[in-house]
Design an enzyme around this catalytic site. Structure first.
Site, PDB file in Angstrom:
ATOM      1  N   HIS A 246       0.895  -1.217  -0.001  1.00  9.61           N
ATOM      2  CA  HIS A 246      -0.129  -0.051   0.079  1.00  9.61           C
ATOM      3  C   HIS A 246       0.958   1.239   0.138  1.00  9.61           C
ATOM      4  CE1 HIS A 246      -3.291   2.837   1.322  1.00  9.61           C
ATOM      5  NE2 HIS A 246      -4.000   1.940   1.205  1.00  9.61           N
ATOM      6  N   ARG A 269      -7.129  10.189   0.224  1.00  3.70           N
ATOM      7  CA  ARG A 269      -7.028  10.735  -1.472  1.00  3.70           C
ATOM      8  C   ARG A 269      -8.301  10.727  -2.165  1.00  3.70           C
ATOM      9  NH1 ARG A 269      -3.752   6.148  -3.463  1.00  3.70           N
ATOM     10  NH2 ARG A 269      -3.936   5.278  -1.609  1.00  3.70           N
TER      11      ARG A 269
END
Length: 577
Positions: A246, A269
């Site tokens: 990740h 995000r």
């Protein structure tokens, strides 16, 4: 109906257990930790669902076919279409089931990286993984008290072996209180992945040695136990080299080299956060697939890389920001000048970065290929900022299963009596899992495994009655009402206990002296807890607040009943005014 053994108390195991109970089976759930929940409680972005009631209310034009195509693209065509169809086709029903059966708030929907539609559901407060998992966990524990003949939960029970009779799995051996016990019945494995497998026979080191030294977001229980014991019993492992790194692990400025890191939710995000390198510039489409963003971070190489949220983005996901700030993992800045100072850059650099981005927002032509935007940025704003590093997060590889969650052997045939769901099951996500599909995979395949195990149990007991022999015959005897001699003697979980507080009172000065790993005192809502680091969030989650008042942080994460329910004996007294 007789017992089904569920191994693992995370969301996949809990979903399987609830489904089994709905189908009339009895459940023995074995979890090797002292608490249930696993990594599921840490999931911070939400659960995917296509065609849900929430999406319909928000006029989001999503469906299972669109979700299928997004998942297939993310998987790099390496996942099996039949498993993707199960995952995506049953996704809407999974979210609706959680809302209807457990009364959960999943009213907010976000678009994460790799998704062409907003479909990642969460509520208005707390981490969605924790909310979803705790709702199922508490319901099951209540049933273990009210109907102990149907539900047994055994914690700190480490399953070490699958018991077989011929080609059939008929139970498990497990270690409990220093003894080896046996529980009989079909088995559902829900043991999680191996992204924290740093053991002597590490699957991580065997299949992805280049990742072995990376930090991880996983609890230390994620050591591939289910994979290993099933493969010893003849199961086939697939895609074992497919390990997801990740891009956004949170770097603690006080412990930058810590092996275990908290995850910065992809939702940060999704609401508009930008990734900026140490020159203050963007270098990637923030909403691309996880492996792509990670690759660009390594390719760019200009660390520290920071995730920056402006005022509107921070407001949209305010709870996450407060949580990370409280842990010392994120900072809030009141102006662009303060942000530029943090970067060590001239204000003109960040102003240009923002203006270049705004040009992309206006023209929809982004140099990094971004297609979805959340509005323009201004320099005169507030900001939340955290440093990022790639982290081991999820293992797409696992035991091969079919559409009904039967575990497949090395000859390509189902192993009778053995099922798998959640991260231990491979072939679902291919080379790269989409954000929001971890919780979804747990619920969807947990329910599938529960359905299949219940159907298998019914068929097996019917056949055993006819044959009147072997272990399955003994199980069939339970159904017909004879002595349950073959069932586990495992105790039911204790969910309601009395506090051991004795009316003592302590000053904050006294509390502050107890902050070592062997002696941890924490204040929560005016009570003093002697809380050793046996905690679902890991040791670090407790040590951050050792010797301190953790009330605000605790109330952000937990319902007030958590302490009297799960840690009553930790309460040693009150805090003196």
């Amino acid at each position: 109906m007789a017992n089904v053994i569920v191994v693992g108390g995370g969301l996949a195991g809990l979903s399987a257990a609830h489904t089994l109970l709905e189908r009339g089976a009895n459940v023995i759930l074995l979890d090797k930790q002292g608490f249930m929940g696993g990594n599921s409680t840490k999931a911070t972005s939400g659960i995917n669902g296509a065609g849900t009631q929430t999406q319909q209310e928000l006029n989001i034009p999503d469906n299972a076919k669109i979700f299928f195509e997004d998942t297939k693209k993310s998987a790099r065509d390496l996942a099996r279409d039949d498993l993707i169809q199960v995952l995506t086709g049953r996704s809407g029903d999974a979210v609706n089931w959680l809302q209807a059966k457990f009364g959960l708030d999943l009213s907010k929907v976000a678009r994460l990286g790799g998704h062409s539609q907003p479909r990642t559901h969460r509520g208005g407060a707390q981490f969605p993984g924790m909310v979803i998992t705790y709702a199922q966990m508490e319901r099951l524990e209540d049933l273990a008290v009210s109907t102990p003949d149907r539900v047994k939960i055994v914690k700190k029970a480490r399953v070490t072996k699958l018991v077989k009779e011929g080609d059939q799995v008929v139970g498990v051996e497990y270690e409990f209180n220093g003894k080896t016990e046996t529980a009989y019945g079909p088995v559902v494995l829900a043991t999680g992945g191996y992204a924290a497998d740093f053991t002597a026979d590490s699957l991580l080191k065997k299949h992805r040695p280049e990742y072995y030294d990376l930090p991880t977001t996983n609890g230390d229980h994620c050591t591939g136990d289910g994979h290993k014991m099933a493969m010893v019993a003849g199961a086939k492992g697939i895609d074992m080299e497919k390990v997801q790194v990740h891009p956004t692990g949170l770097v603690d400025p006080n412990e930058p080299d810590a092996k275990v890191k908290f995850l910065a939710a992809e939702a940060l995000r999704g609401v508009g956060g930008l990734l900026l390198d140490n020159t203050g510039k963007r270098f990637v489409d923030e909403l691309q697939h996880r492996d792509y963003v990670t690759g660009k971070m390594w390719e760019n190489g200009k660390f520290p890389i920071r995730l920056v949220l402006n005022g509107p983005a921070s407001k949209e996901i305010e709870w996450h920001c407060k949580h990370y700030v409280g842990r010392g993992l994120m900072k809030r800045f009141e102006s662009g000048d303060a942000l530029a100072k943090e970067f060590g850059l001239s204000p003109s650099v960040l102003k240009k970065t923002f203006e270049d981005y705004n040009q992309s927002v206006r023209t929809k032509k982004d140099p990094f290929g971004k297609k979805f935007f959340s509005g323009e940025w201004t320099y005169d704003d507030t900001f939340h900022v955290a440093m990022m590093t790639p982290v081991l997060h999820y293992t797409m590889g696992g035991l091969e299963i079919d559409q009904a969650s039967h575990v497949i052997d090395t000859n390509g045939k189902p192993i009778s009596g053995l099922f798998a769901c959640g991260e231990v099951a491979g072939g679902v996500h291919g080379a790269n899992r989409l954000g929001g599909s971890s919780l979804l995979g747990c619920v969807v395949f947990g329910r599938v495994a529960g359905d299949s195990a219940a159907a298998y149990l019914l068929q097996a007991t019917s056949a055993a009655v006819a044959k009147a022999g072997g272990r399955l015959g003994a199980i069939a005897g339970q159904v017909s009402g004879s002595s349950p001699s073959s069932s586990s003697s495992a105790p039911t979980t204790e969910t309601k206990q009395e506090s051991n507080a004795s009316g003592k009172a302590f000053t904050m000065a006294e509390v502050s002296k107890h902050k070592s790993k062997q002696d941890v005192w924490v204040v929560v809502n005016g009570e003093v807890l002697d809380f050793l680091p046996d905690h679902p969030g890991g040791e670090k989650a407790i040590m951050l607040y050792a010797g301190r008042d953790a009330t605000e942080e605790f109330n952000m994460l937990h319902d007030p009943k958590v302490i009297p329910r799960y840690a009553p004996n930790a309460v040693i007294g009150k805090l003196k005014n």
